[in-house]
Scaffold this active site. Structure first.
Site, PDB file in Angstrom:
ATOM      1  N   ARG A  76     118.639   8.043  26.579  1.00  0.00           N
ATOM      2  CA  ARG A  76     118.826   8.972  27.686  1.00  0.00           C
ATOM      3  C   ARG A  76     119.063   8.187  28.979  1.00  0.00           C
ATOM      4  NH1 ARG A  76     114.628  10.827  29.238  1.00  0.00           N
ATOM      5  NH2 ARG A  76     113.113   9.895  27.834  1.00  0.00           N
ATOM      6  N   TYR A 218     124.855   9.975  22.859  1.00  0.00           N
ATOM      7  CA  TYR A 218     123.561   9.594  22.288  1.00  0.00           C
ATOM      8  C   TYR A 218     122.456  10.630  22.465  1.00  0.00           C
ATOM      9  CZ  TYR A 218     120.370   6.179  20.335  1.00  0.00           C
ATOM     10  OH  TYR A 218     119.509   5.512  19.498  1.00  0.00           O
ATOM     11  N   LYS A 227     116.457  18.248  24.405  1.00  0.00           N
ATOM     12  CA  LYS A 227     115.825  18.136  25.724  1.00  0.00           C
ATOM     13  C   LYS A 227     116.473  19.098  26.720  1.00  0.00           C
ATOM     14  CE  LYS A 227     113.214  15.347  23.858  1.00  0.00           C
ATOM     15  NZ  LYS A 227     112.327  14.261  24.059  1.00  0.00           N
ATOM     16  N   HIS A 247     106.915  19.138  25.939  1.00  0.00           N
ATOM     17  CA  HIS A 247     107.270  17.930  25.183  1.00  0.00           C
ATOM     18  C   HIS A 247     106.065  17.543  24.321  1.00  0.00           C
ATOM     19  CE1 HIS A 247     108.836  13.474  25.465  1.00  0.00           C
ATOM     20  NE2 HIS A 247     109.306  14.085  24.393  1.00  0.00           N
ATOM     21  N   SER A 269     108.018   9.807  26.055  1.00  0.00           N
ATOM     22  CA  SER A 269     108.953   9.320  25.042  1.00  0.00           C
ATOM     23  C   SER A 269     108.498   7.971  24.477  1.00  0.00           C
ATOM     24  CB  SER A 269     110.339   9.173  25.666  1.00  0.00           C
ATOM     25  OG  SER A 269     110.758  10.418  26.178  1.00  0.00           O
ATOM     26  N   CYS A 271     105.887   7.227  22.760  1.00  0.00           N
ATOM     27  CA  CYS A 271     104.459   6.949  22.935  1.00  0.00           C
ATOM     28  C   CYS A 271     103.607   7.531  21.813  1.00  0.00           C
ATOM     29  CB  CYS A 271     103.982   7.457  24.285  1.00  0.00           C
ATOM     30  SG  CYS A 271     104.654   6.496  25.662  1.00  0.00           S
ATOM     31  N   ASP A 294     108.102  16.878  18.476  1.00  0.00           N
ATOM     32  CA  ASP A 294     108.626  16.555  19.813  1.00  0.00           C
ATOM     33  C   ASP A 294     108.540  17.710  20.814  1.00  0.00           C
ATOM     34  OD1 ASP A 294     109.905  14.357  21.313  1.00  0.00           O
ATOM     35  OD2 ASP A 294     111.626  15.682  21.462  1.00  0.00           O
ATOM     36  N   ARG A 390     117.201   5.045  16.250  1.00  0.00           N
ATOM     37  CA  ARG A 390     116.622   6.319  15.816  1.00  0.00           C
ATOM     38  C   ARG A 390     117.068   6.696  14.414  1.00  0.00           C
ATOM     39  NH1 ARG A 390     113.168   9.305  19.681  1.00  0.00           N
ATOM     40  NH2 ARG A 390     113.239   7.946  21.498  1.00  0.00           N
ATOM     41  N   ASN A 520      93.821   6.923  14.193  1.00  0.00           N
ATOM     42  CA  ASN A 520      93.664   7.947  15.232  1.00  0.00           C
ATOM     43  C   ASN A 520      92.983   9.199  14.677  1.00  0.00           C
ATOM     44  OD1 ASN A 520      94.897   6.255  17.105  1.00  0.00           O
ATOM     45  ND2 ASN A 520      96.945   7.116  16.751  1.00  0.00           N
TER      46      ASN A 520
END
Ligand code: GTP
Ligand code: SPV
Ligand code: MN
Length: 609
Positions: A76, A218, A227, A247, A269, A271, A294, A390, A520
Site C-alpha cells: 500500500r 498491488y 481496505k 481492521h 498491518s 502485526c 483482517d 503475500r 499466545n
C-alpha cells in the site's frame, strides 16, 4: 464471461450499465468483459497472465501461480491514498485530502485512454455472503486479470451478485486501472504493469461512496473490496448507521469444558492478525477456530450484543514468517489454488520465503527475478522474498475455519483486543476497567511500522489508533466519538470486554521476550476466564487489570524473570507514554477529541502519580 460487444448484457441495472459505458468511453479498452465468477473464468485469467509472462505456474502446488510485481509496486502507498471528502475537516488530520472536484479532474486525465490495448473487466462482488442483509455489493472495473483472479478468491464474485442487485439495487462503484496503456502491437513484455509513484492515486469519495484507484496493481491498492470498500467507505457508512467497520480478525475459542467465546482483535498491518486468527493452542484442551483474519463488521443484535461478520472470502496474508511451526493452518490453506506475489521460486516449482522454517533448497529466483542463493555469497543481497510478499488463499481451503464463519447473523463478540509491536512499556496483556477506558486504549495504540506500507520508515513506532490510521474514511476524532457512542447504546454488561496485548516486547539485548504464535493461547485463555469473571486471576493496577503472577503459566524458554518483566507495570515508561500522548497525539484531534478520552488520560495520569 460475457463480452460487451458479442452477447447480451448480464444485467438490466441501468445505472450500472450507464456507469460501465461511461468508464469504457473514458478509458477506451479494446474489449469489455463482464465477470461471472466461474472456475473457468479464474482459469482463463491465469492463462492470460501466463501467456503475458507475469504468472508462473507452480508445479508443487496445484492450481497455484507466482507473480512478481514491479519493485516499485510492492505494498500500500499511504501518501498516495486520499479521502476526498467535500471538506478537509471531514477527512480529518490523519488522512490525505484533496478537493474531490480537483482530484477527479486530475484523475480523469490519467484515466483518459488508460486501458488502451487492454481488456476491461467488470467484477460484480459481494462483501459478506451473497444476498445476506448485511452484505455490501461493489462493482470493480479493472484492466488487470491479476486483480480479477485475486477478487475471485478474496470476495464472492459473479452472476449471483448481479441477480441480487436486480434492476436498481445499491452498489459501490470501484474504478481501477494499472495505469499503463499499450501502444499498437505493444505488450507488457512479461513485466508487471503499473504507473510511477507520483501518478498513483488510491482515492475515496466518501459522500458519493465511490472509489477510484489508479497506477498500482498491488493488494489493498487494487483489490478494492478490501481496505477501500470494507474499511474506508464502510467506516463512513458504519458511523452514519451505528455499527463498526474495523481492521480486526475474528476468532472462536473453546475451553477444555467445551464452552466457546468469540474474540475480535485489531492489530496494525503485519502485526499478527492472520496468525492469531489461525492459532493452534499450545495449551492442552483449548481450541481456536477462524472466522476472519483482517476485517470485521460489527452490528448490534436484537439482544443488545455486538455481532461480527467477516466480509471477505479469502486471505491476503503475509508470507514471510509463515511456517508449519508458526502457522500450520495458513500453510495448509496455501497447498493449492493459491496466488503468491513476490515470494521466491525454487528450481522444482515451489515457493520459498524467509521464515518458512527450512533452508532455501539450492538456487532460487528471488522476488525481483534474479538468481539467489542463501549462503556463501560475497555480495550482500536482500531477502529472497519481499518482506510484504503475500499469498492469496481461499478461506474454504483453511482447516481452522469455524463451521459458522459465513453465518449472516455474525458471531457474538465477547472480547475486543487491541495491540501492536511495542518493544517496551506495554505489557503482554492488560484489561480495560470500562468501555471508555478500552476506547482510550484503542486510541493510543502505538506500533513499529512494518513493510505493509511502501512509503514509511519501517521499525519506528507511530500511533496507529485502533489499527485504523490508514483505513478510517473520516475524521479520526469523530471515529473515537463513534466508539464512545457505541458503548452508550447497550447495557455495559452486554459490551465486549476490552484488552491491550503486546506479543512484541523485547529484552535489553533486543530479543523477543515472548515466543508468540501458538503460545499466545495462554493469553487468550486468561482473557477467556476474565470474560467469565473467574476469580483470583487478576489484579487492578494504575494502567488497568493485569494477570496475577501465576495466572499465566510461562511457556518453555520464558523464565520467571522474563514473565515478571512481561507483566510488569513500567511506571516511568507509562509516564513518558502519557506525556507523548498529551503533547503530540491527542492535540492532533483538536476539539474533536471526545471529552471522555481526555478524562481517561487525566485519570490514568493521576493513578500513575
Ligand atoms: P496484514 O495482513 O498486513 O493486516 O497483517 P496481519 O496483522 O495479519 O499480520 P500476520 O499475522 O500476517 O503477521 C505478520 C508478521 O508478524 C509475520 O511475519 C508473522 O510471522 C509475525 N508474527 C505474527 N504473530 C506473531 C507473534 O505472536 N510473535 C512474533 N514475534 N511475530 C509474529
Ligand atoms: C494491510 O496492509 O493491512 C493488509 C494488506 O491487509 S493490503 O491488502 O495490501 O492492505
Ligand atoms: Mn490488514
Amino acid at each position: 464471461m460475457n463480452t460487451h460487444t458479442g452477447s447480451a448484457l448480464p444485467t438490466r441495472h441501468q445505472r450500472l450499465i450507464t456507469w460501465i459505458n461511461e468508464v469504457a468511453a473514458m478509458t477506451t479498452p479494446d474489449a469489455v468483459v463482464w465477470c461471472d465468477g466461474t472456475a473457468r473464468e479464474y482459469a482463463a485469467m491465469l492463462q492470460i497472465t501466463q501467456e503475458a509472462g507475469t504468472a508462473t505456474p507452480l508445479a508443487k502446488r496445484p492450481g497455484s501461480f507466482l507473480f512478481r510485481s514491479d519493485p516499485s509496486d510492492v505494498a500500500r502507498v499511504e501518501n498516495r491514498t486520499y479521502i476526498a471528502a467535500r471538506s478537509r475537516e471531514a477527512a480529518g488530520p490523519t488522512n490525505n485530502w484533496i478537493d474531490p472536484v480537483e482530484l477527479k479532474s486530475t484523475m480523469k486525465q490519467l484515466y483518459r485512454g488508460c486501458m488502451r490495448g487492454r481488456t476491461m473487466y467488470v467484477i460484480p462482488f459481494s462483501m459478506g455472503p451473497v444476498g445476506s442483509p448485511i452484505a455490501k455489493i461493489g462493482v470493480e472495473v479493472t484492466d488487470s486479470p491479476y486483480v480479477v483472479a485475486n477478487m475471485h478468491i478474496m470476495t464472492r464474485v459473479g452472476s449471483r451478485v448481479l441477480e441480487v442487485l436486480g434492476e436498481d439495487g445499491e452498489f459501490i462503484p470501484c474504478l481501477h486501472s494499472v495505469g499503463k496503456p499499450l501502444g499498437p502491437g505493444e505488450s507488457d513484455g512479461g513485466l508487471w504493469p503499473c504507473a510511477p509513484l507520483e501518478q498513483k492515486y488510491i482515492a475515496h469519495f466518501p459522500e458519493e461512496r465511490t472509489i477510484w484507484s489508479y497506477g498500482s496493481g498491488y493488494g489493498g491498492n487494487a483489490l478494492l473490496g478490501k481496505k477501500c470498500l470494507a474499511l474506508r467507505i464502510a467506516s463512513v457508512q458504519a458511523r452514519d448507521e451505528g455499527w463498526l467497520a474495523e481492521h480486526m480478525l475474528i476468532l472462536k475459542i473453546t475451553n477444555p469444558a467445551g464452552k466457546s467465546k468469540y474474540v475480535a482483535a485489531a492489530f496494525p498491518s503485519a502485526c499478527g492478525k492472520t496468525n492469531l486468527a489461525m492459532l493452534v493452542p499450545t495449551l492442552a484442551g483449548w481450541k481456536v477456530e477462524t472466522v476472519g483474519d483482517d476485517i470485521a463488521w460489527m452490528k448490534f443484535g436484537a439482544d443488545g450484543r455486538l455481532y461480527a461478520i467477516n466480509p471477505e472470502a479469502g486471505f491476503f496474508g503475509v508470507a514471510p514468517g509463515t511456517s508449519p511451526e508458526s502457522n500450520p493452518n495458513a500453510m495448509a490453506s496455501i497447498t493449492r489454488d493459491t496466488i503468491f506475489t513476490n515470494v521466491a521460486l525454487t528450481s522444482d516449482g515451489d515457493v520459498w520465503w524467509e521464515g518458512i522454517g527450512y533452508d532455501a533448497p539450492g538456487t532460487l529466483i528471488d522476488w525481483k527475478g534474479a538468481e539467489w542463493v542463501q549462503e556463501g555469497e560475497s555480495e550482500p543481497r536482500g531477502p529472497a522474498a519481499h518482506p510484504n510478499a503475500r499469498f492469496t488463499a481461499r478461506a474454504s481451503n483453511c482447516p481452522s475455519m469455524a463451521s459458522n464463519w459465513e453465518d449472516p447473523a455474525g458471531v457474538p463478540i465477547d472480547a475486543i483486543l487491541f495491540g501492536g509491536r511495542r518493544p517496551s512499556t506495554v505489557p503482554l496483556v492488560h484489561q480495560a476497567r470500562s468501555w471508555n477506558h478500552g476506547v482510550f486504549m484503542g486510541s493510543i495504540v502505538g506500533s513499529e511500522i512494518t513493510a505493509a506500507a511502501l512509503d514509511l520508515k519501517t521499525g519506528t513506532v507511530r500511533r496507529d489508533p485502533f489499527a485504523m490510521l490508514p483505513f478510517c474514511g473520516y475524521h479520526m476524532g469523530d471515529y473515537f466519538r463513534h466508539w464512545i457512542g457505541i458503548g452508550q447504546r447497550t447495557e455495559a454488561s452486554k459490551l465486549p470486554m476490552v484488552f491491550l496485548v503486546n506479543w512484541f516486547r523485547r529484552s535489553a539485548k533486543g530479543k523477543f521476550l515472548w515466543p508468540g504464535y501458538g503460545e499466545n493461547s495462554r493469553v487468550l485463555a486468561w482473557i477467556f476466564d476474565q470474560c467469565d469473571g473467574v476469580p483470583g486471576k487478576s489484579i487492578e493496577t494504575p494502567i488497568g487489570i493485569v494477570p496475577v503472577p501465576d495466572a499465566i503459566t510461562p511457556p518453555d524458554g520464558v523464565s520467571a524473570d522474563d514473565m515478571r518483566e512481561l507483566l510488569a507495570v513500567d511506571v516511568a515508561g507509562w509516564r513518558k507514554e502519557l506525556a507523548d500522548i498529551e503533547a503530540h497525539h491527542y492535540p492532533t484531534f483538536e476539539d474533536r477529541l471526545p471529552a471522555e478520552l481526555a478524562a481517561e488520560l487525566a485519570a490514568l495520569k493521576q493513578r500513575l502519580q
